[in-house]
Motif scaffolding. Structure first.
Motif, PDB file in Angstrom:
ATOM      1  N   MET A   1       0.889  -1.102  -0.079  1.00 41.24           N
ATOM      2  CA  MET A   1      -0.082   0.127   0.085  1.00 41.24           C
ATOM      3  C   MET A   1       0.892   1.247  -0.017  1.00 41.24           C
ATOM      4  N   SER A   2       0.648   2.147  -0.963  1.00 43.94           N
ATOM      5  CA  SER A   2       1.489   3.355  -1.067  1.00 43.94           C
ATOM      6  C   SER A   2       0.472   4.454  -0.358  1.00 43.94           C
ATOM      7  N   PHE A   3       0.965   5.393   0.459  1.00 44.87           N
ATOM      8  CA  PHE A   3       0.302   6.272   1.252  1.00 44.87           C
ATOM      9  C   PHE A   3       0.078   7.493   0.434  1.00 44.87           C
ATOM     10  N   PHE A   4       0.902   7.815  -0.634  1.00 45.69           N
ATOM     11  CA  PHE A   4       0.702   8.965  -1.445  1.00 45.69           C
ATOM     12  C   PHE A   4       2.038   9.060  -2.483  1.00 45.69           C
ATOM     13  N   GLN A   5       1.639   9.545  -3.705  1.00 45.25           N
ATOM     14  CA  GLN A   5       2.696   9.713  -4.766  1.00 45.25           C
ATOM     15  C   GLN A   5       3.247  11.103  -4.877  1.00 45.25           C
ATOM     16  N   GLU A   6       4.395  11.012  -4.832  1.00 49.40           N
ATOM     17  CA  GLU A   6       5.238  12.330  -4.868  1.00 49.40           C
ATOM     18  C   GLU A   6       5.895  12.596  -6.364  1.00 49.40           C
ATOM     19  N   LYS A   7       5.410  13.677  -7.132  1.00 43.80           N
ATOM     20  CA  LYS A   7       6.163  13.619  -8.514  1.00 43.80           C
ATOM     21  C   LYS A   7       6.977  14.561  -8.440  1.00 43.80           C
ATOM     22  N   GLN A   8       8.103  14.774  -9.055  1.00 39.58           N
ATOM     23  CA  GLN A   8       9.070  15.906  -9.098  1.00 39.58           C
ATOM     24  C   GLN A   8       9.491  16.343 -10.483  1.00 39.58           C
ATOM     25  N   THR A   9       9.383  17.623 -10.596  1.00 40.02           N
ATOM     26  CA  THR A   9       9.667  18.544 -12.174  1.00 40.02           C
ATOM     27  C   THR A   9      10.351  19.690 -11.642  1.00 40.02           C
ATOM     28  N   LYS A  10      11.475  19.524 -12.927  1.00 44.71           N
ATOM     29  CA  LYS A  10      12.246  20.952 -12.571  1.00 44.71           C
ATOM     30  C   LYS A  10      11.873  21.984 -13.644  1.00 44.71           C
ATOM     31  N   LEU A  11      11.630  23.114 -13.135  1.00 45.99           N
ATOM     32  CA  LEU A  11      10.880  24.239 -13.934  1.00 45.99           C
ATOM     33  C   LEU A  11      11.764  25.345 -13.624  1.00 45.99           C
ATOM     34  N   ASN A  12      12.290  25.937 -14.569  1.00 45.46           N
ATOM     35  CA  ASN A  12      12.953  27.446 -14.527  1.00 45.46           C
ATOM     36  C   ASN A  12      13.722  27.606 -13.183  1.00 45.46           C
ATOM     37  N   GLY A  13      14.458  26.635 -12.907  1.00 49.21           N
ATOM     38  CA  GLY A  13      15.302  26.755 -11.814  1.00 49.21           C
ATOM     39  C   GLY A  13      14.921  26.350 -10.235  1.00 49.21           C
ATOM     40  N   ILE A  14      13.627  25.712 -10.382  1.00 50.10           N
ATOM     41  CA  ILE A  14      13.002  25.241  -9.250  1.00 50.10           C
ATOM     42  C   ILE A  14      12.679  23.838  -9.228  1.00 50.10           C
ATOM     43  N   THR A  15      12.656  23.186  -8.175  1.00 52.78           N
ATOM     44  CA  THR A  15      12.126  21.694  -8.337  1.00 52.78           C
ATOM     45  C   THR A  15      10.564  21.994  -7.656  1.00 52.78           C
ATOM     46  N   VAL A  16       9.711  21.430  -8.536  1.00 50.32           N
ATOM     47  CA  VAL A  16       8.370  21.310  -7.942  1.00 50.32           C
ATOM     48  C   VAL A  16       8.008  19.888  -7.719  1.00 50.32           C
ATOM     49  N   HIS A  17       7.602  19.980  -6.410  1.00 43.23           N
ATOM     50  CA  HIS A  17       7.112  18.472  -6.011  1.00 43.23           C
ATOM     51  C   HIS A  17       5.420  18.499  -5.761  1.00 43.23           C
ATOM     52  N   THR A  18       4.728  17.659  -6.461  1.00 43.04           N
ATOM     53  CA  THR A  18       3.550  17.671  -6.413  1.00 43.04           C
ATOM     54  C   THR A  18       2.880  16.276  -5.777  1.00 43.04           C
ATOM     55  N   VAL A  19       2.076  16.505  -4.676  1.00 45.86           N
ATOM     56  CA  VAL A  19       1.245  15.312  -4.274  1.00 45.86           C
ATOM     57  C   VAL A  19      -0.255  15.487  -4.384  1.00 45.86           C
ATOM     58  N   LYS A  20      -0.854  14.928  -5.298  1.00 48.95           N
ATOM     59  CA  LYS A  20      -2.349  14.968  -5.461  1.00 48.95           C
ATOM     60  C   LYS A  20      -3.082  13.937  -4.653  1.00 48.95           C
TER      61      LYS A  20
END
Length: 429
Positions: A1-20
């Motif tokens: 069982m996974s409690f949540f999924q984190e996605k990482q994207t590098k955009l314009n010099g910042i790392t964006v972490h999204t958890v939907k």
């Protein structure tokens, strides 16, 4: 069982972490800015987030900015500072209602991203510096924050332990900066430092909630541009075995209750495989109310008003904190040392082991019950340059054996005993 999924994207010099996730009723934005602790910058950095959150080009007074937050259905904005290992971290946190629950379709998430971008990239300036009035007010507040750590003797004794233990190491610097540097701050030199921050800090933005990830990514791309950022990685310590010599520091202040703080080197960092065993060790030793320190120092011997331990896993430290009568100093030190020896000898039961693992698991699950707690757990990886998932964290704790706890204990070395006692008080009563 996974409690949540984190996605990482590098955009314009910042790392964006999204958890939907639909677990929370709000959407949360957490911006983390990391840079190495440095004596010449520590105080400028400590005041910076509080200047930035006061006013922007668009909202030129604190009142206007707060009114705008109210208009965004009572959105909240907080700034904070922390230390992880040899790094000083600025945090901005915003929480907004999820627009899907509103009768009017206000684009709240985009409004929040836009405001956060204003706070960071378009602060209120007077000429080529920050607003002098705001800076002067924030210097006064900063001095009060620094002073508060000295007035609260529990915090002060922990601060003094770290200063003695980590002399000549960046970790000795106080997260809120140094009082003697506060008067040297100006609207000009803090603004100059701010420009350096935008170029050099490691920047991570967490978006947590129920939103369309692709659309959120586009919003970040639209409002944040750090393409000139060198995106320097954090300075992570190597847990190399260092020569440790036990030292004792005794100081006097006008205190009624003695503060005994003991610092150990764990020779283990967050990234290490032995991290899980160290967490379990700490739980049995002094982390919880069923621990050896609590039961033997506080309950059985009635020597302490409080006795607990905590781990700084990005620096490799274990700190014991206790409040004692001055006359009980030698006995308290002796019993604390006995508890450490017992841990090294494996003198704890399977029940102790299982109970501790259960409490740590519950604590971790409670932490991710809030979106901010979830971002803090995820940020551990960034601070340690690691990729450990939450599921691996739970799994790692659950599989710790007694032998691993004993092995983890065997690496721990006593570094500094710090005692703050009342003026003229005798240690041996």
């Amino acid at each position: 069982m996974s409690f949540f999924q984190e996605k990482q994207t590098k955009l314009n010099g910042i790392t964006v972490h999204t958890v939907k996730t639909d677990k929370y009723k709000t959407n949360t934005l957490v911006l983390k800015m990391m840079a190495p602790l440095k004596k010449e910058n520590v105080t400028k950095r400590a005041i910076l987030p509080f200047i930035l959150q006061r006013a922007t080009e668009r909202f030129r007074t604190t009142g206007e900015l707060r009114n705008h937050l109210d208009e965004l259905y009572g959105a909240s904005l907080f700034a904070d500072l922390s230390k992880k290992g040899e790094n000083q971290i600025i945090t901005f946190r915003m929480e907004v209602a999820n627009e899907k629950f509103l009768s009017e379709k206000t684009p709240l998430l985009e409004e929040a991203i836009s405001l956060l971008s204003d706070i960071l990239l378009r602060p209120l300036l007077k000429g080529s510096a920050f607003d002098d009035g705001i800076v002067k007010e924030e210097i006064r507040t900063l001095k009060q924050r620094i002073q508060a750590a000295y007035d609260d003797k529990m915090r002060y004794s922990n601060l003094r332990l770290v200063q003695e233990m980590c002399k000549n190491e960046p970790y000795a610097l106080h997260v809120n900066g140094e009082k003697d540097q506060a008067d040297d701050l100006t609207a000009e030199n803090v603004y100059e430092y701010y420009q350096q921050v935008l170029k050099e800090d490691k920047l991570d933005l967490y978006l947590i909630g129920d939103f369309k990830e692709a659309a959120a990514g586009e919003m970040v791309k639209k409002y944040f541009d750090f393409s000139a950022n060198t995106h320097a990685y954090p300075e992570t310590e190597q847990a190399s075995k260092q020569h440790v010599e036990e030292k004792e520091v005794i100081e006097e202040e006008d205190v009624k209750q003695g503060k005994l703080n003991i610092g150990y080197r764990t020779n283990c960092l967050y990234n290490d495989d032995s991290y899980f065993a160290l967490q379990v060790f700490n739980g049995i030793f002094g982390g919880f109310s069923h621990s050896k320190l609590f039961i033997n120092v506080r309950e059985k011997a009635s020597l302490a008003y409080y006795a607990a331990s905590r781990v700084e896993s990005h620096k490799g430290l274990l700190m014991v904190m206790s409040g004692i009568e001055v006359g009980n100093y030698d006995q308290a030190v002796s019993i604390i040392k006995e508890q450490m020896a017992a841990m090294k000898n494996g003198d704890f039961t399977d029940d102790d082991l299982n109970q501790t693992k259960g409490v740590i698991r519950n604590q971790l699950l409670e932490t991710i019950d809030t979106s901010y707690g979830l971002s803090e757990i995820l940020y551990q990886n960034v601070a340690a340059n690691s990729e450990r998932t939450f599921d691996e964290l739970l799994d790692g704790i659950s599989h710790v054996t007694k032998e691993e706890v004993v092995e983890s204990a065997s690496k721990i070395e006593l570094d500094t005993i710090y005692f703050l006692k009342g003026k003229g008080a005798q240690n041996n009563g």
